[in-house]
Design a protein around this motif. Structure first.
Motif, PDB file in Angstrom:
ATOM      1  N   UNK A 141       0.823  -1.205   0.000  1.00 10.88           N
ATOM      2  CA  UNK A 141       0.000   0.000   0.000  1.00 10.88           C
ATOM      3  C   UNK A 141       0.854   1.250   0.000  1.00 10.88           C
ATOM      4  N   UNK A 142       0.225   2.353  -0.328  1.00 10.95           N
ATOM      5  CA  UNK A 142       0.871   3.648  -0.294  1.00 10.95           C
ATOM      6  C   UNK A 142       0.095   4.562   0.636  1.00 10.95           C
ATOM      7  N   UNK A 177      -6.613  14.053  -9.623  1.00 12.64           N
ATOM      8  CA  UNK A 177      -6.696  13.060  -8.550  1.00 12.64           C
ATOM      9  C   UNK A 177      -7.959  12.224  -8.697  1.00 12.64           C
ATOM     10  N   UNK A 178      -7.886  10.949  -8.313  1.00  8.76           N
ATOM     11  CA  UNK A 178      -9.084  10.103  -8.385  1.00  8.76           C
ATOM     12  C   UNK A 178     -10.178  10.643  -7.472  1.00  8.76           C
ATOM     13  N   UNK A 179     -11.410  10.379  -7.844  1.00  8.97           N
ATOM     14  CA  UNK A 179     -12.537  10.861  -7.045  1.00  8.97           C
ATOM     15  C   UNK A 179     -12.857   9.920  -5.893  1.00  8.97           C
ATOM     16  N   UNK A 180     -12.126   8.845  -5.776  1.00  8.84           N
ATOM     17  CA  UNK A 180     -12.359   7.875  -4.714  1.00  8.84           C
ATOM     18  C   UNK A 180     -11.040   7.564  -4.007  1.00  8.84           C
ATOM     19  N   UNK A 181     -11.077   7.301  -2.705  1.00 10.14           N
ATOM     20  CA  UNK A 181      -9.856   6.891  -2.014  1.00 10.14           C
ATOM     21  C   UNK A 181      -9.521   5.416  -2.261  1.00 10.14           C
ATOM     22  N   UNK A 182     -10.328   4.749  -3.048  1.00  5.04           N
ATOM     23  CA  UNK A 182     -10.123   3.325  -3.328  1.00  5.04           C
ATOM     24  C   UNK A 182      -9.438   3.170  -4.681  1.00  5.04           C
ATOM     25  N   UNK A 183      -8.133   3.494  -4.721  1.00  2.00           N
ATOM     26  CA  UNK A 183      -7.381   3.425  -5.969  1.00  2.00           C
ATOM     27  C   UNK A 183      -6.210   2.471  -5.829  1.00  2.00           C
ATOM     28  N   UNK A 184      -5.589   2.161  -6.961  1.00  2.00           N
ATOM     29  CA  UNK A 184      -4.430   1.278  -6.950  1.00  2.00           C
ATOM     30  C   UNK A 184      -3.509   1.566  -8.124  1.00  2.00           C
ATOM     31  N   UNK A 185      -2.236   1.359  -7.873  1.00  2.00           N
ATOM     32  CA  UNK A 185      -1.265   1.240  -8.943  1.00  2.00           C
ATOM     33  C   UNK A 185      -1.110  -0.252  -9.194  1.00  2.00           C
ATOM     34  N   UNK A 217     -11.198  -1.577  -6.242  1.00  2.00           N
ATOM     35  CA  UNK A 217     -10.304  -0.439  -6.460  1.00  2.00           C
ATOM     36  C   UNK A 217     -10.236  -0.107  -7.948  1.00  2.00           C
ATOM     37  N   UNK A 218      -9.873   1.137  -8.239  1.00  2.00           N
ATOM     38  CA  UNK A 218      -9.755   1.616  -9.616  1.00  2.00           C
ATOM     39  C   UNK A 218      -8.284   1.845  -9.943  1.00  2.00           C
ATOM     40  N   UNK A 219      -7.844   1.357 -11.102  1.00  2.00           N
ATOM     41  CA  UNK A 219      -6.459   1.529 -11.535  1.00  2.00           C
ATOM     42  C   UNK A 219      -6.235   2.980 -11.957  1.00  2.00           C
ATOM     43  N   UNK A 220      -5.242   3.621 -11.304  1.00  2.28           N
ATOM     44  CA  UNK A 220      -4.910   5.009 -11.623  1.00  2.28           C
ATOM     45  C   UNK A 220      -3.438   5.181 -11.989  1.00  2.28           C
ATOM     46  N   UNK A 263       4.894  -5.124  -6.201  1.00  2.00           N
ATOM     47  CA  UNK A 263       3.826  -6.095  -6.003  1.00  2.00           C
ATOM     48  C   UNK A 263       2.835  -5.969  -7.169  1.00  2.00           C
ATOM     49  N   UNK A 264       1.919  -6.883  -7.258  1.00  3.80           N
ATOM     50  CA  UNK A 264       0.918  -6.834  -8.313  1.00  3.80           C
ATOM     51  C   UNK A 264       0.064  -5.587  -8.177  1.00  3.80           C
ATOM     52  N   UNK A 265      -0.320  -5.237  -6.936  1.00  8.38           N
ATOM     53  CA  UNK A 265      -1.132  -4.055  -6.657  1.00  8.38           C
ATOM     54  C   UNK A 265      -0.477  -3.227  -5.558  1.00  8.38           C
ATOM     55  N   UNK A 266      -0.458  -1.907  -5.733  1.00  7.27           N
ATOM     56  CA  UNK A 266      -0.074  -0.974  -4.679  1.00  7.27           C
ATOM     57  C   UNK A 266      -1.360  -0.215  -4.350  1.00  7.27           C
ATOM     58  N   UNK A 267      -2.057  -0.718  -3.350  1.00  5.85           N
ATOM     59  CA  UNK A 267      -3.364  -0.182  -2.983  1.00  5.85           C
ATOM     60  C   UNK A 267      -3.227   1.117  -2.194  1.00  5.85           C
ATOM     61  N   UNK A 268      -4.284   1.918  -2.223  1.00  4.25           N
ATOM     62  CA  UNK A 268      -4.331   3.070  -1.315  1.00  4.25           C
ATOM     63  C   UNK A 268      -4.332   2.498   0.101  1.00  4.25           C
TER      64      UNK A 268
END
Length: 137
Positions: free
Chosen positions: A33-34, A47-55, A95-98, A111-116
């Motif tokens: 996570x970040x 910036x994404x409109x949701x705090x539920x994002x991921x790289x 989560x949404x890919x940003x 990692x596969x996902x870097x989640x918020x």
């Protein structure tokens, strides 16, 4: 009475089959996570409109074709076999890919996902730092 038991058994078997099919369609990977309030957003200029994002890893990101794609991510255990499970729930987070994640200067693979931080904390204990996950679109 026997008819009700047979119906219940049939329903149980059907639910087991659906669960098995869903697991078969999922991919496995790792997540960290970040603490950033928003991602670097190679996908968008704002910036994404949701705090539920991921790289996502470069392998998933490709040429950015998955920007804006929503993934359902579920914690399934610790990254190392001898690590206790950091999972808080078996309920997935969406989560949404940003952004993408490229290896840093230490060349440690992403990692596969870097989640918020918020998304990660919903599925796993942040103290663990990483978790083994399943994911699907």
């Amino acid at each position: 009475m026997a008819r009700n038991q047979n119906s219940l058994l049939l329903l149980s078997l059907l639910l087991l089959l659906v669960s098995s099919v869903r697991l078969a369609l999922s991919e496995t990977g790792t997540a960290s996570f970040t603490n950033a309030r928003y991602s670097e957003q190679s996908c968008t200029e704002k910036a994404p409109t949701t705090p539920m994002f991921t790289g996502v890893s470069d392998k998933l990101y490709g040429n950015g074709d998955i920007c804006g794609t929503k993934y359902s991510v579920t914690c399934v255990g610790g990254v190392a076999a001898d690590q206790p499970s950091p999972c808080r729930t078996s309920t997935p987070v969406v989560v949404t890919v940003t952004d993408s994640c490229s290896p840093g200067s230490d060349e440690k693979p992403c990692p596969t996902f870097v989640l918020s931080a918020k998304a990660f904390a919903l599925i796993a204990n942040p103290r663990a730092g990483e978790a083994r996950i399943t994911y699907e679109r």
